[in-house]
Design a protein around this motif. Structure first.
Motif, PDB file in Angstrom:
ATOM      1  N   MET A 144       0.817  -1.210   0.000  1.00  0.00           N
ATOM      2  CA  MET A 144       0.000   0.000   0.000  1.00  0.00           C
ATOM      3  C   MET A 144       0.855   1.267   0.000  1.00  0.00           C
ATOM      4  O   MET A 144       0.429   2.316  -0.462  1.00  0.00           O
ATOM      5  CB  MET A 144      -0.939  -0.012   1.208  1.00  0.00           C
ATOM      6  N   ALA A 145       2.088   1.194   0.506  1.00  0.00           N
ATOM      7  CA  ALA A 145       2.993   2.353   0.526  1.00  0.00           C
ATOM      8  C   ALA A 145       4.155   2.125  -0.443  1.00  0.00           C
ATOM      9  O   ALA A 145       5.291   2.495  -0.168  1.00  0.00           O
ATOM     10  CB  ALA A 145       3.513   2.601   1.938  1.00  0.00           C
ATOM     11  N   LEU A 146       3.851   1.526  -1.592  1.00  0.00           N
ATOM     12  CA  LEU A 146       4.898   1.104  -2.519  1.00  0.00           C
ATOM     13  C   LEU A 146       5.820   2.240  -2.936  1.00  0.00           C
ATOM     14  O   LEU A 146       7.039   2.093  -2.963  1.00  0.00           O
ATOM     15  CB  LEU A 146       4.256   0.477  -3.764  1.00  0.00           C
ATOM     16  N   TYR A 147       5.249   3.413  -3.248  1.00  0.00           N
ATOM     17  CA  TYR A 147       6.054   4.477  -3.851  1.00  0.00           C
ATOM     18  C   TYR A 147       6.703   5.415  -2.835  1.00  0.00           C
ATOM     19  O   TYR A 147       7.543   6.239  -3.210  1.00  0.00           O
ATOM     20  CB  TYR A 147       5.193   5.291  -4.826  1.00  0.00           C
ATOM     21  N   ASN A 148       6.327   5.336  -1.582  1.00  0.00           N
ATOM     22  CA  ASN A 148       6.932   6.251  -0.608  1.00  0.00           C
ATOM     23  C   ASN A 148       7.571   5.522   0.567  1.00  0.00           C
ATOM     24  O   ASN A 148       7.698   6.060   1.664  1.00  0.00           O
ATOM     25  CB  ASN A 148       5.906   7.266  -0.098  1.00  0.00           C
ATOM     26  N   SER A 149       7.999   4.272   0.344  1.00  0.00           N
ATOM     27  CA  SER A 149       8.713   3.525   1.375  1.00  0.00           C
ATOM     28  C   SER A 149      10.177   3.393   0.989  1.00  0.00           C
ATOM     29  O   SER A 149      10.546   3.548  -0.186  1.00  0.00           O
ATOM     30  CB  SER A 149       8.092   2.135   1.565  1.00  0.00           C
ATOM     31  N   ALA A 207      -4.641  11.136   8.288  1.00  0.00           N
ATOM     32  CA  ALA A 207      -4.023  11.785   7.132  1.00  0.00           C
ATOM     33  C   ALA A 207      -2.538  12.029   7.373  1.00  0.00           C
ATOM     34  O   ALA A 207      -1.708  11.853   6.474  1.00  0.00           O
ATOM     35  CB  ALA A 207      -4.737  13.109   6.839  1.00  0.00           C
ATOM     36  N   HIS A 208      -2.183  12.418   8.599  1.00  0.00           N
ATOM     37  CA  HIS A 208      -0.773  12.640   8.919  1.00  0.00           C
ATOM     38  C   HIS A 208      -0.001  11.323   8.901  1.00  0.00           C
ATOM     39  O   HIS A 208       1.131  11.261   8.408  1.00  0.00           O
ATOM     40  CB  HIS A 208      -0.650  13.310  10.284  1.00  0.00           C
ATOM     41  N   TYR A 209      -0.620  10.269   9.414  1.00  0.00           N
ATOM     42  CA  TYR A 209       0.008   8.944   9.415  1.00  0.00           C
ATOM     43  C   TYR A 209       0.310   8.494   7.983  1.00  0.00           C
ATOM     44  O   TYR A 209       1.406   8.008   7.682  1.00  0.00           O
ATOM     45  CB  TYR A 209      -0.925   7.957  10.108  1.00  0.00           C
ATOM     46  N   GLY A 260       8.851   3.710   9.895  1.00  0.00           N
ATOM     47  CA  GLY A 260       9.383   3.060  11.082  1.00  0.00           C
ATOM     48  C   GLY A 260       9.259   3.861  12.352  1.00  0.00           C
ATOM     49  O   GLY A 260       9.741   3.451  13.398  1.00  0.00           O
ATOM     50  N   THR A 261       8.613   5.028  12.293  1.00  0.00           N
ATOM     51  CA  THR A 261       8.449   5.847  13.487  1.00  0.00           C
ATOM     52  C   THR A 261       6.969   6.019  13.796  1.00  0.00           C
ATOM     53  O   THR A 261       6.131   6.038  12.893  1.00  0.00           O
ATOM     54  CB  THR A 261       9.085   7.238  13.312  1.00  0.00           C
ATOM     55  N   SER A 262       6.645   6.171  15.069  1.00  0.00           N
ATOM     56  CA  SER A 262       5.268   6.358  15.482  1.00  0.00           C
ATOM     57  C   SER A 262       4.805   7.766  15.118  1.00  0.00           C
ATOM     58  O   SER A 262       5.580   8.728  15.115  1.00  0.00           O
ATOM     59  CB  SER A 262       5.147   6.140  16.999  1.00  0.00           C
ATOM     60  N   THR A 263       3.521   7.885  14.806  1.00  0.00           N
ATOM     61  CA  THR A 263       2.940   9.189  14.494  1.00  0.00           C
ATOM     62  C   THR A 263       2.657   9.984  15.762  1.00  0.00           C
ATOM     63  O   THR A 263       2.651  11.213  15.739  1.00  0.00           O
ATOM     64  CB  THR A 263       1.629   8.989  13.709  1.00  0.00           C
ATOM     65  N   THR A 289       7.977  -3.763   6.892  1.00  0.00           N
ATOM     66  CA  THR A 289       9.012  -2.971   7.538  1.00  0.00           C
ATOM     67  C   THR A 289       8.565  -2.497   8.922  1.00  0.00           C
ATOM     68  O   THR A 289       7.374  -2.553   9.268  1.00  0.00           O
ATOM     69  CB  THR A 289       9.363  -1.752   6.663  1.00  0.00           C
ATOM     70  N   LYS A 290       9.492  -2.023   9.703  1.00  0.00           N
ATOM     71  CA  LYS A 290       9.214  -1.521  11.052  1.00  0.00           C
ATOM     72  C   LYS A 290       8.178  -0.394  10.995  1.00  0.00           C
ATOM     73  O   LYS A 290       8.309   0.551  10.231  1.00  0.00           O
ATOM     74  CB  LYS A 290      10.514  -1.018  11.672  1.00  0.00           C
ATOM     75  N   HIS A 291       7.152  -0.508  11.844  1.00  0.00           N
ATOM     76  CA  HIS A 291       6.104   0.501  11.848  1.00  0.00           C
ATOM     77  C   HIS A 291       5.297   0.408  13.139  1.00  0.00           C
ATOM     78  O   HIS A 291       5.443  -0.534  13.917  1.00  0.00           O
ATOM     79  CB  HIS A 291       5.163   0.310  10.650  1.00  0.00           C
ATOM     80  N   SER A 292       4.456   1.405  13.364  1.00  0.00           N
ATOM     81  CA  SER A 292       3.464   1.385  14.438  1.00  0.00           C
ATOM     82  C   SER A 292       2.097   1.538  13.796  1.00  0.00           C
ATOM     83  O   SER A 292       1.947   2.226  12.787  1.00  0.00           O
ATOM     84  CB  SER A 292       3.705   2.524  15.440  1.00  0.00           C
ATOM     85  N   ASP A 293       1.076   0.902  14.381  1.00  0.00           N
ATOM     86  CA  ASP A 293      -0.278   1.023  13.841  1.00  0.00           C
ATOM     87  C   ASP A 293      -0.878   2.364  14.258  1.00  0.00           C
ATOM     88  O   ASP A 293      -0.431   2.997  15.223  1.00  0.00           O
ATOM     89  CB  ASP A 293      -1.153  -0.132  14.332  1.00  0.00           C
ATOM     90  N   ASN A 294      -1.931   2.777  13.548  1.00  0.00           N
ATOM     91  CA  ASN A 294      -2.547   4.070  13.860  1.00  0.00           C
ATOM     92  C   ASN A 294      -4.001   3.927  14.303  1.00  0.00           C
ATOM     93  O   ASN A 294      -4.788   4.851  14.174  1.00  0.00           O
ATOM     94  CB  ASN A 294      -2.483   4.995  12.635  1.00  0.00           C
TER      95      ASN A 294
END
Length: 330
Positions: free
Chosen positions: A116-121, A312-314, A321-324, A210-215
């Motif tokens: 889902m984040a193919l182009y901005n990861s 939207a910010h998330y 890899g960082t929390s929002t 990849t490393k991430h936090s859920d929103n």
């Protein structure tokens, strides 16, 4: 692990070419590749090597066994989320046979939305995914893939009930009324993501996620027995081994949880994730620090915001890899 800084590669063109095939990662594997394409290769992670510990397992059946057992369950949930941000639950009311059917049904899918984040990861994930908005109003059955339509509709009803049960227990953990989070409409909407991780020929070069936090307010994870989920705890990656019949729960209110899924040669690995709190309906309702937990001596450190603004910010940050949450500090 190799890095992504290779000037001879036109990353944008390679991403477009991969995306336009509409075959996803499964299509690469079906084509018989023996090397991971450059767009999937990740830079090294600075966290320490992998370790394994026993994540808390909570028996939700205890909540019907009298006040003493109920209080112990509430206390254990609070302690587990405060320490790990993760816990696993058993006797949760979701039929195990249904869970197995959902896993098998998703595994038989042949068309996936990949990354889902193919182009901005930083690098593409070694997975394909399907995302469904299931509430507050359920979709029409014909909107869902036929291969897993009935199972997803039935599974959705069960995880909604489980979600409200968990919200009651989470309300009681800090001493609130059981309906505290329900009254805040934390479980009003929910979505389901089905994820398919094909076997990887070079798993050391990439990641399933990849490393991430859920929103969301609450995440309920159903996974098969392949394994691969890891949580970052005290700068070490901790394996979260699957337990037959258990569902894994995470909640970002108690502890910001970074997690990832490693790629492997086994598989394919399949998981189904329910996100409680994902509500497509625009709302101006403000969410922020719980007023009952703040005071002049313990002032709030985060500002209030709406779910659409937070989401939207998330999304705008991508999978970085960082929390929002820290972005909303006062």
């Amino acid at each position: 692990m190799a890095t992504t800084t290779h000037p001879e590669h036109d990353r944008a063109s390679e991403l477009r070419a991969f995306d336009e095939t509409k075959a996803g990662v499964k299509g690469l594997v079906d084509a018989g590749i023996t090397q991971v394409p450059h767009i999937f290769i990740r830079p090294p992670d600075m966290a320490c090597g992998e370790d394994r510990v026993d994540i808390s397992v909570i028996n939700l059946g205890c909540t019907n066994a009298g006040p003493t057992h109920h209080e112990e369950t509430v206390r254990n949930i609070g302690q587990a989320l405060e320490k790990w941000g993760f816990l696993q639950v058993i006797n949760h009311g979701v039929p195990e046979t249904l869970s197995e059917e959902v896993i098998r049904g998703v595994a038989q899918r042949v068309i996936y939305n990949s990354n889902m984040a193919l182009y901005n990861s930083v690098a593409a994930d070694w997975r394909d995914s399907l995302f469904f908005t299931m509430g507050p109003e359920p979709p029409q059955p014909e909107e869902l893939p036929e291969a897993c339509r009935e199972m997803l509709m039935e599974y959705s009803k069960h995880v909604v009930r489980l979600g409200f049960c968990l919200f009651e227990l989470l309300s009681e953990a800090p001493g609130f009324h059981p309906n505290h989070f329900k009254d805040m409409e934390c479980g009003k909407g929910h979505s389901i993501m089905c994820q398919y991780y094909p076997p990887c020929p070079q798993p050391e070069l990439t990641l399933g996620v990849t490393k991430h936090s859920d929103n969301d307010f609450l995440t309920i994870l159903l996974q098969d027995q392949i394994g691969g989920l890891q949580v970052l705890h005290e700068n070490k990656w901790i394996d979260v081994p699957p337990i037959p019949g258990a569902l894994l729960i995470t909640n970002d209110w108690f502890k910001s949880v970074k997690h990832r899924v490693v790629a492997n040669k086994k598989g394919p690995r399949v998981s189904v994730v329910c996100f409680s709190g994902h509500n497509p309906e625009p709302s101006l309702r403000l969410y922020g620090p719980i007023k009952e937990l703040t005071s002049a001596d313990n002032p709030p450190i985060y500002k209030e915001t709406t779910l659409p603004n937070y989401t939207a910010h998330y999304i705008s940050k991508g999978v970085c890899g960082t929390s929002t949450l820290p972005d909303f500090k006062l």
